[in-house]
Design a protein around this motif. Structure first.
Motif, PDB file in Angstrom:
ATOM      1  N   TRP A   1     -21.942 -29.470   6.533  1.00  0.00           N
ATOM      2  CA  TRP A   1     -22.979 -28.610   7.122  1.00  0.00           C
ATOM      3  C   TRP A   1     -23.307 -29.057   8.546  1.00  0.00           C
ATOM      4  CZ3 TRP A   1     -22.373 -25.157   3.803  1.00  0.00           C
ATOM      5  CH2 TRP A   1     -22.471 -25.354   2.428  1.00  0.00           C
ATOM      6  N   GLU A   2     -23.416 -30.357   8.729  1.00  0.00           N
ATOM      7  CA  GLU A   2     -23.816 -30.888  10.040  1.00  0.00           C
ATOM      8  C   GLU A   2     -22.744 -30.663  11.101  1.00  0.00           C
ATOM      9  OE1 GLU A   2     -25.174 -35.149  12.071  1.00  0.00           O
ATOM     10  OE2 GLU A   2     -25.287 -34.918   9.880  1.00  0.00           O
ATOM     11  N   THR A   3     -21.487 -30.533  10.677  1.00  0.00           N
ATOM     12  CA  THR A   3     -20.381 -30.357  11.619  1.00  0.00           C
ATOM     13  C   THR A   3     -20.620 -29.177  12.559  1.00  0.00           C
ATOM     14  OG1 THR A   3     -18.787 -31.343  10.083  1.00  0.00           O
ATOM     15  CG2 THR A   3     -17.890 -29.927  11.799  1.00  0.00           C
ATOM     16  N   ALA A   4     -21.280 -28.140  12.058  1.00  0.00           N
ATOM     17  CA  ALA A   4     -21.518 -26.940  12.870  1.00  0.00           C
ATOM     18  C   ALA A   4     -22.363 -27.233  14.111  1.00  0.00           C
ATOM     19  CB  ALA A   4     -22.186 -25.871  12.020  1.00  0.00           C
ATOM     20  N   ARG A   5     -23.085 -28.344  14.125  1.00  0.00           N
ATOM     21  CA  ARG A   5     -23.882 -28.705  15.307  1.00  0.00           C
ATOM     22  C   ARG A   5     -22.988 -29.097  16.486  1.00  0.00           C
ATOM     23  NH1 ARG A   5     -28.587 -32.913  13.390  1.00  0.00           N
ATOM     24  NH2 ARG A   5     -28.789 -32.261  11.217  1.00  0.00           N
ATOM     25  N   TYR A   6     -21.767 -29.566  16.197  1.00  0.00           N
ATOM     26  CA  TYR A   6     -20.957 -30.221  17.223  1.00  0.00           C
ATOM     27  C   TYR A   6     -19.714 -29.435  17.621  1.00  0.00           C
ATOM     28  CZ  TYR A   6     -23.850 -33.861  15.111  1.00  0.00           C
ATOM     29  OH  TYR A   6     -24.919 -34.562  14.594  1.00  0.00           O
TER      30      TYR A   6
ATOM     31  N   PRO B   1     -27.881 -27.027   2.560  1.00  0.00           N
ATOM     32  CA  PRO B   1     -28.895 -27.322   3.581  1.00  0.00           C
ATOM     33  C   PRO B   1     -30.251 -26.767   3.185  1.00  0.00           C
ATOM     34  CG  PRO B   1     -26.917 -26.398   4.578  1.00  0.00           C
ATOM     35  CD  PRO B   1     -26.768 -26.227   3.099  1.00  0.00           C
ATOM     36  N   GLN B   2     -31.299 -27.509   3.454  1.00  0.00           N
ATOM     37  CA  GLN B   2     -32.636 -27.000   3.203  1.00  0.00           C
ATOM     38  C   GLN B   2     -32.942 -25.855   4.164  1.00  0.00           C
ATOM     39  OE1 GLN B   2     -35.474 -30.224   3.401  1.00  0.00           O
ATOM     40  NE2 GLN B   2     -35.063 -30.853   1.304  1.00  0.00           N
ATOM     41  N   VAL B   3     -33.640 -24.872   3.649  1.00  0.00           N
ATOM     42  CA  VAL B   3     -34.014 -23.729   4.478  1.00  0.00           C
ATOM     43  C   VAL B   3     -34.851 -24.202   5.663  1.00  0.00           C
ATOM     44  CG1 VAL B   3     -35.317 -21.563   4.525  1.00  0.00           C
ATOM     45  CG2 VAL B   3     -33.918 -22.150   2.529  1.00  0.00           C
ATOM     46  N   ASP B   4     -34.496 -23.721   6.845  1.00  0.00           N
ATOM     47  CA  ASP B   4     -35.163 -24.058   8.112  1.00  0.00           C
ATOM     48  C   ASP B   4     -34.871 -25.470   8.609  1.00  0.00           C
ATOM     49  OD1 ASP B   4     -36.269 -21.537   8.396  1.00  0.00           O
ATOM     50  OD2 ASP B   4     -38.104 -22.065   7.328  1.00  0.00           O
ATOM     51  N   SER B   5     -33.924 -26.172   7.962  1.00  0.00           N
ATOM     52  CA  SER B   5     -33.472 -27.455   8.507  1.00  0.00           C
ATOM     53  C   SER B   5     -32.602 -27.189   9.725  1.00  0.00           C
ATOM     54  CB  SER B   5     -32.668 -28.218   7.459  1.00  0.00           C
ATOM     55  OG  SER B   5     -31.461 -27.522   7.151  1.00  0.00           O
ATOM     56  N   ASP B   6     -32.314 -28.233  10.485  1.00  0.00           N
ATOM     57  CA  ASP B   6     -31.473 -28.075  11.679  1.00  0.00           C
ATOM     58  C   ASP B   6     -30.106 -27.522  11.311  1.00  0.00           C
ATOM     59  OD1 ASP B   6     -33.496 -29.006  13.298  1.00  0.00           O
ATOM     60  OD2 ASP B   6     -32.722 -31.066  13.399  1.00  0.00           O
ATOM     61  N   ASP B   7     -29.520 -28.020  10.213  1.00  0.00           N
ATOM     62  CA  ASP B   7     -28.201 -27.539   9.798  1.00  0.00           C
ATOM     63  C   ASP B   7     -28.264 -26.054   9.436  1.00  0.00           C
ATOM     64  OD1 ASP B   7     -27.172 -30.061  10.157  1.00  0.00           O
ATOM     65  OD2 ASP B   7     -27.240 -30.604   8.036  1.00  0.00           O
ATOM     66  N   TYR B   8     -29.299 -25.671   8.713  1.00  0.00           N
ATOM     67  CA  TYR B   8     -29.479 -24.267   8.321  1.00  0.00           C
ATOM     68  C   TYR B   8     -29.573 -23.385   9.562  1.00  0.00           C
ATOM     69  CZ  TYR B   8     -31.813 -20.112   6.394  1.00  0.00           C
ATOM     70  OH  TYR B   8     -32.160 -18.823   6.059  1.00  0.00           O
ATOM     71  N   LYS B   9     -30.381 -23.786  10.510  1.00  0.00           N
ATOM     72  CA  LYS B   9     -30.605 -22.966  11.701  1.00  0.00           C
ATOM     73  C   LYS B   9     -29.326 -22.793  12.510  1.00  0.00           C
ATOM     74  CE  LYS B   9     -35.494 -24.271  12.139  1.00  0.00           C
ATOM     75  NZ  LYS B   9     -36.482 -25.069  12.910  1.00  0.00           N
TER      76      LYS B   9
ATOM     77  N   ASP C   1     -28.430 -21.649  -4.507  1.00  0.00           N
ATOM     78  CA  ASP C   1     -29.109 -20.362  -4.747  1.00  0.00           C
ATOM     79  C   ASP C   1     -30.253 -20.167  -3.760  1.00  0.00           C
ATOM     80  OD1 ASP C   1     -27.428 -19.790  -6.913  1.00  0.00           O
ATOM     81  OD2 ASP C   1     -28.741 -20.836  -8.320  1.00  0.00           O
ATOM     82  N   THR C   2     -31.046 -21.226  -3.561  1.00  0.00           N
ATOM     83  CA  THR C   2     -32.174 -21.143  -2.620  1.00  0.00           C
ATOM     84  C   THR C   2     -31.674 -20.864  -1.209  1.00  0.00           C
ATOM     85  OG1 THR C   2     -33.458 -22.697  -3.962  1.00  0.00           O
ATOM     86  CG2 THR C   2     -34.151 -22.399  -1.679  1.00  0.00           C
ATOM     87  N   PHE C   3     -30.626 -21.586  -0.805  1.00  0.00           N
ATOM     88  CA  PHE C   3     -30.033 -21.381   0.516  1.00  0.00           C
ATOM     89  C   PHE C   3     -29.555 -19.943   0.673  1.00  0.00           C
ATOM     90  CE2 PHE C   3     -26.192 -20.974   3.038  1.00  0.00           C
ATOM     91  CZ  PHE C   3     -26.495 -21.627   4.222  1.00  0.00           C
ATOM     92  N   THR C   4     -28.829 -19.456  -0.316  1.00  0.00           N
ATOM     93  CA  THR C   4     -28.209 -18.128  -0.235  1.00  0.00           C
ATOM     94  C   THR C   4     -29.256 -17.020  -0.157  1.00  0.00           C
ATOM     95  OG1 THR C   4     -26.200 -18.868  -1.339  1.00  0.00           O
ATOM     96  CG2 THR C   4     -26.695 -16.515  -1.456  1.00  0.00           C
ATOM     97  N   THR C   5     -30.310 -17.141  -0.939  1.00  0.00           N
ATOM     98  CA  THR C   5     -31.373 -16.133  -0.909  1.00  0.00           C
ATOM     99  C   THR C   5     -31.965 -16.011   0.487  1.00  0.00           C
ATOM    100  OG1 THR C   5     -31.930 -16.495  -3.234  1.00  0.00           O
ATOM    101  CG2 THR C   5     -33.622 -15.487  -1.848  1.00  0.00           C
TER     102      THR C   5
END
Length: 274
Positions: A152-157, A173-181, A219-223
Motif C-alpha cells: 500500500w505504501e509503495t504508491a507514495r513513491y 489501509p485505514q480509511v483516510d490514512s496517508d496510504d488510503y488517500k 470490507d471497510t476499505f472497499t465500502t
C-alpha cells in the motif's frame, strides 16, 4: 506485473509449488504479462543489511502451518483442513518449509519482529520505476500477506502502479490514512483475495477468527473507497465456488483457477482502461 512476497518467504513462492507444478510467474507470463520477481530488502538473495540483529534460528514450522490455515499440528502430526487444496504428502510439505527464509534485519533474539515497511516500499517503488523505464508500462503490483502493508505504501513513491492485487494482505489501509488517500488520489484499482477456512464458524481452524478480522478491514476499505469513486473489490473464493484454499492459494492445487480469476479482473478493470 511485479510480485512481492510475504513474511518468511522469497520470490521462490511465485515460481513453483511445493509439489513442483507451475507457479504464477509462468502462468501470467503465458497470459501475456511481463513478470518481475523481487526479494524484499533483508530477505532471500537481497539479504545484505546495514541493520544489526541476532536471528533466532529455532524452527517454528508448526506455528506457521496453523497461521497459514493449511491445517493443524496434533499428536506430532501435520493434518490438513477438510477439502484442502494444499499439495498433500510429506515430500511437498518438506519443500514448502524449505522455501521459508528469515529476515536479516530483525532482532529475533531481542524480541523485535518489526519489518521496516518504508524500506520495503521504497525498494518496490524503485523496481516499478525501473520496469517503467524498461517497458514504458505501468505495473500491476501483486502482494501477499505481510507484503501487503508495504505494498500500500509503495504508491507514495511511484506514479507507475496500474493496479494492486492483494492476496490475503495482513491489513487493508485505514480509511483516510496517508496510504488510503494516495491510492484514491492516483485512482489505483484494488482487488483483495481471501481463501477458505476464514471466520469464527471454523472452530477447528486455529487462525480462522484472526483472518476473519483481517478480511473485515478489506470490507471497510472497499465500502469507503468505492463510495469515494475508487475501484475496489473483495473476493472470498468460497463465494465464487472455489473452495479448499489456504493462505498460499498461489501454490495450491487449483492455483491456475485463481490465476484465471485474477486475469479476468485485470482485463475488465486495468487493461480496458489503457
Amino acid at each position: 506485473m511485479v510480485f512481492l512476497h510475504g513474511y518468511g518467504q522469497s520470490r521462490m513462492g511465485w515460481m513453483t509449488t511445493p509439489d513442483g507444478r507451475e507457479g504464477w510467474s509462468d502462468m501470467f507470463l503465458k497470459m501475456g504479462h511481463s513478470v518481475f520477481l523481487i526479494d524484499q530488502p533483508r530477505r532471500g538473495e537481497a539479504g545484505q543489511t546495514s541493520v544489526a540483529g541476532t536471528i533466532n534460528t529455532e524452527p517454528s514450522d508448526q506455528t506457521w502451518y496453523t497461521q497459514f490455515r493449511i491445517g493443524t499440528y496434533l499428536n506430532d502430526e501435520f493434518t490438513y483442513n477438510e477439502g484442502s487444496q494444499f499439495p498433500a504428502g510429506e515430500e511437498a510439505l518438506d519443500q514448502f518449509f524449505r522455501q521459508m527464509t528469515p529476515d536479516t534485519g530483525m532482532d529475533n533474539a531481542g524480541g523485535d519482529q518489526n519489518i521496516d515497511n518504508t524500506v520495503v516500499a521504497q525498494a518496490v517503488a524503485a523496481t516499478i520505476d525501473e520496469v517503467y523505464a524498461r517497458t514504458g508500462k505501468d505495473s500491476i503490483l501483486v502482494t501477499h500477506s505481510q507484503g501487503g502493508m508495504p505494498g500500500w505504501e509503495t504508491a507514495r513513491y511511484t506514479d507507475h502502479i496500474a493496479a494492486i492485487v492483494a492476496i490475503e494482505p495482513g491489513m487493508a489501509p485505514q480509511v483516510d490514512s496517508d496510504d488510503y488517500k494516495v491510492l484514491l488520489e492516483k485512482k489505483i484499482p484494488v482487488i483483495f483475495y481471501y481463501g477458505d477456512y476464514i471466520g469464527e464458524e471454523f472452530t477447528d481452524v486455529p487462525a480462522a477468527a484472526m483472518w476473519g478480522f483481517m478480511a473485515s478491514t478489506a470490507d471497510t476499505f472497499t465500502t469507503s473507497y468505492t463510495a469515494a469513486g475508487g475501484i475496489s473489490t473483495v473476493v472470498h473464493l468460497p463465494d465464487e465456488g472455489i473452495t479448499g484454499n489456504d493462505h498460499f492459494m498461489f501454490q495450491d492445487m487449483n492455483n491456475d483457477v485463481i490465476a484465471e480469476h485474477i486475469e479476468n479482473w485485470i482485463q475488465a478493470n486495468v487493461m480496458s482502461a489503457e
